[in-house]
Write an enzyme that holds these catalytic residues in place. Structure first.
Site, PDB file in Angstrom:
ATOM      1  N   CYS A   2      15.898   6.634  65.497  1.00  0.00           N
ATOM      2  CA  CYS A   2      14.620   6.250  66.064  1.00  0.00           C
ATOM      3  C   CYS A   2      14.435   4.743  66.048  1.00  0.00           C
ATOM      4  CB  CYS A   2      13.484   6.886  65.253  1.00  0.00           C
ATOM      5  SG  CYS A   2      13.748   8.617  64.841  1.00  0.00           S
ATOM      6  N   LEU A  48      14.188   9.743  68.582  1.00  0.00           N
ATOM      7  CA  LEU A  48      15.335  10.422  69.173  1.00  0.00           C
ATOM      8  C   LEU A  48      15.554  11.676  68.344  1.00  0.00           C
ATOM      9  CD1 LEU A  48      17.812  10.543  71.094  1.00  0.00           C
ATOM     10  CD2 LEU A  48      19.068   9.242  69.359  1.00  0.00           C
ATOM     11  N   ASN A  71      14.069   5.805  60.200  1.00  0.00           N
ATOM     12  CA  ASN A  71      15.130   5.751  61.198  1.00  0.00           C
ATOM     13  C   ASN A  71      16.430   6.039  60.486  1.00  0.00           C
ATOM     14  OD1 ASN A  71      16.893   5.148  63.332  1.00  0.00           O
ATOM     15  ND2 ASN A  71      16.910   2.975  62.827  1.00  0.00           N
ATOM     16  N   GLY A  72      17.114   7.106  60.859  1.00  0.00           N
ATOM     17  CA  GLY A  72      18.385   7.443  60.232  1.00  0.00           C
ATOM     18  C   GLY A  72      18.529   8.930  60.004  1.00  0.00           C
ATOM     19  N   THR A 305      32.525 -11.858  69.153  1.00  0.00           N
ATOM     20  CA  THR A 305      33.260 -10.589  69.114  1.00  0.00           C
ATOM     21  C   THR A 305      32.330  -9.393  69.280  1.00  0.00           C
ATOM     22  OG1 THR A 305      34.970  -9.375  67.925  1.00  0.00           O
ATOM     23  CG2 THR A 305      33.192 -10.296  66.597  1.00  0.00           C
ATOM     24  N   ARG A 308      31.702  -9.141  73.093  1.00  0.00           N
ATOM     25  CA  ARG A 308      32.917  -8.664  73.779  1.00  0.00           C
ATOM     26  C   ARG A 308      33.095  -7.158  73.607  1.00  0.00           C
ATOM     27  NH1 ARG A 308      37.593 -12.896  71.790  1.00  0.00           N
ATOM     28  NH2 ARG A 308      36.934 -14.769  72.954  1.00  0.00           N
TER      29      ARG A 308
END
Length: 538
Positions: A2, A48, A71-72, A305, A308
């Site tokens: 979430c 979510l 969240n988790g 990085t 990318r």
């Protein structure tokens, strides 16, 4: 999974807080809600739905006046309900609800009881606690506005224009008004001295299998990310074995510029070997360049990085959610634990090797974990990371570093991980995959991705602009035109000094060329040691 937002302090209008929370709606596309406490504090949540799809809406109230957002995922929530919290009455079957009940039972001293990943906030009257999981798998930021109100949010974008200063919430800590920041996660492995355990291959295999198994806790369709490298391939193979006999179809996903990309070729071999329903996703360099602005807004970083590697991950996540998958298992963390990056071969000593593995694990929240979370959650996809399971870390990092290093520099990195899963009687992976050379994700999708990206970014920055890099960006001054270009985009979205200071740059050690591409290391079989060599600031 979430997006969460909390404001501690009176006077903020709920309608404005809702708007701030909606900046993170991509993290929770299923439903959202907000709660204003009697004291005027505010909790907001973008959900979510992964566990308890029907009754798990947040914020969640405890048995009394305490409310929480999370969240988790809490993997041991059922065990906690049946044991420690068996006398509590629950409102939902959500894994998140155990948090508020643990607070009611133990006050601030409960974070170590949680087996999972989390950014959480509990408010009870004027009392509150905010906490982040041990390694920072889930993001969390905090700040303060001109009136002294405290803000906590899953993403920086929800609070940047509200706070006079803000920062990254440290992993493995909780915060209360009474205590300030408290480090609750204090594993032995954080000191290099305890790394004296003898190698037990069976224990290593068993521990990683258990880490994968607990992460299959899910009420929605899920899959596995599969680059064809050792890390993701092992996770996919273990998952496939755990699902044997269940009749459940396992979907695997990989991405590259075209069918000849190193990762796609290897991933197809793995998928055929372990029997997944495999999906190949392609993207073009032009598409990658086109979404850089939006991507950096999602990522909230200018680290080279991370950007990318996040570009292909962004496209892959979109394709996965379009197929109805809401959770995937990923291989993040193995390179750090076992010294898998090619530069580890250059470690001056065993002690340096061990210290670097520890430091890389501790800093994962600034790089690979940030990338893994934000590039997937940009499309409402949850990524779970079994290698970073607390029990597995306790076992793996304390193994004697002499065992982790190749016996010769002709050997292959992550030596003991391969030994643990090299089982001829029932192979986990094809031999050529088990011993495949390390390819960093941004290289494995196709070498042309980074090469063309560097060329494009350089074309967007003039020599005159680059010469003034230190004037434009005195903190973390970019040393290549590619880095300058990303920093300029980041500054457009997040111009505050506090924002720039949340970012840490990923730089390999012990090699002359410090470009983060694995191909910059001479050990790469197709090494291009000239990669990303640009004019530097004098």
């Amino acid at each position: 999974m979430c997006g969460i937002l909390a404001i501690i302090g009176k006077g903020k209008e709920a309608t404005l807080v809702q708007q701030l929370s909606k900046r993170m709606s991509h993290r929770g596309p299923d439903e959202s809600d907000i709660y204003v406490t009697e004291k005027g504090h505010i909790l907001a949540h973008e959900r979510l739905s992964i566990v308890d799809l029907h009754t798990g809406k947040q914020p969640i109230q405890g048995t009394g006046s305490a409310w929480m957002v999370h969240n988790g995922e809490i993997y041991n929530h059922k065990k906690l309900r049946e044991t420690t919290l068996k006398h509590h009455t629950f409102r939902t079957t959500s894994d998140s609800e155990v948090i508020v009940h643990l607070y009611e039972e133990f006050g601030y001293d409960f974070c170590d009881m949680l087996d999972g990943i989390f950014a959480l906030i509990v408010i009870d009257g004027d009392d509150y606690i905010v906490a982040r999981d041990p390694l920072g798998v889930k993001p969390l930021y905090y700040g303060m506005d001109e009136r002294g109100r405290l803000y906590f949010a899953s993403e920086m974008k929800a609070i940047t224009d509200q706070c006079k200063s803000f920062s990254t919430f440290p992993p493995g800590h909780y915060y209360t008004e009474k205590t300030g920041f408290v480090k609750y996660y204090k594993p032995e492995w954080e000191w290099h001295e305890p790394a004296v355990e003898k190698l037990d291959l069976q224990a290593l295999q068993s521990s990683l299998t258990q880490a994968v198994e607990k992460r299959l806790m899910c009420d929605v369709p899920f899959g596995v990310l599969l680059s064809g490298g050792l890390d993701s391939s092992l996770i996919a193979s273990i998952t496939s074995r755990l699902l044997e006999g269940t009749g459940q179809e396992l979907h695997s996903f990989s991405i590259g510029l075209d069918a000849s990309a190193p990762d796609l070729v290897a991933a197809k071999k793995v998928a055929d070997f372990i029997g997944t329903t495999h999906h190949e996703i392609h993207f073009t360099v032009e598409q990658g360049i086109e979404i850089l602005d939006k991507l950096i807004w999602h990522l909230e970083t200018y680290d080279v990085t991370s950007i990318r590697a996040s570009t292909p991950m962004y496209f892959l996540s979109k394709a996965i959610t379009e197929k109805g998958i809401k959770m995937v298992l990923s291989g993040e963390g193995a390179d750090e634990i076992f010294g898998g990056y090619l530069y580890f071969r250059n470690a001056p000593s065993v002690l340096d090797f061990q210290k670097e593995t520890i430091e890389r694990v501790q800093k994962l929240f600034t790089a690979d974990l940030l990338r893994a979370d934000k590039s997937t959650m940009a499309h409402g996809l949850e990524a779970r990371v079994p290698f970073l399971d607390k029990a597995f870390l306790d076992l793996a990092i304390k193994i004697q570093p002499e065992e982790k290093m190749p016996k010769t520099y002709d050997g292959i990195e992550k030596y003991i991980l391969r030994k643990a899963f090299d089982t001829p009687e029932k192979p986990f992976l094809p031999e050529e995959i088990l011993w495949r050379q390390k390819e960093q994700f941004s290289d494995g999708v196709g070498y042309n991705w980074i090469d063309t990206l560097i060329e494009y970014c350089s074309s967007q920055v003039t020599d005159e602009e680059f010469e003034k890099a230190k004037l434009f960006f005195p903190y973390n001054t970019p040393v290549t035109k590619e880095a300058f270009y990303y920093r300029r985009i980041f500054h457009k979205h997040f111009p505050q000094d506090s924002a720039a200071q949340t970012v840490r740059k990923w730089i390999p050690k012990w090699q002359e060329n410090q470009d983060p591409s694995g191909r910059a290391n001479a050990a790469h079989v197709k090494a291009d040691v000239s990669i990303a060599v640009e004019k530097e600031v004098v």
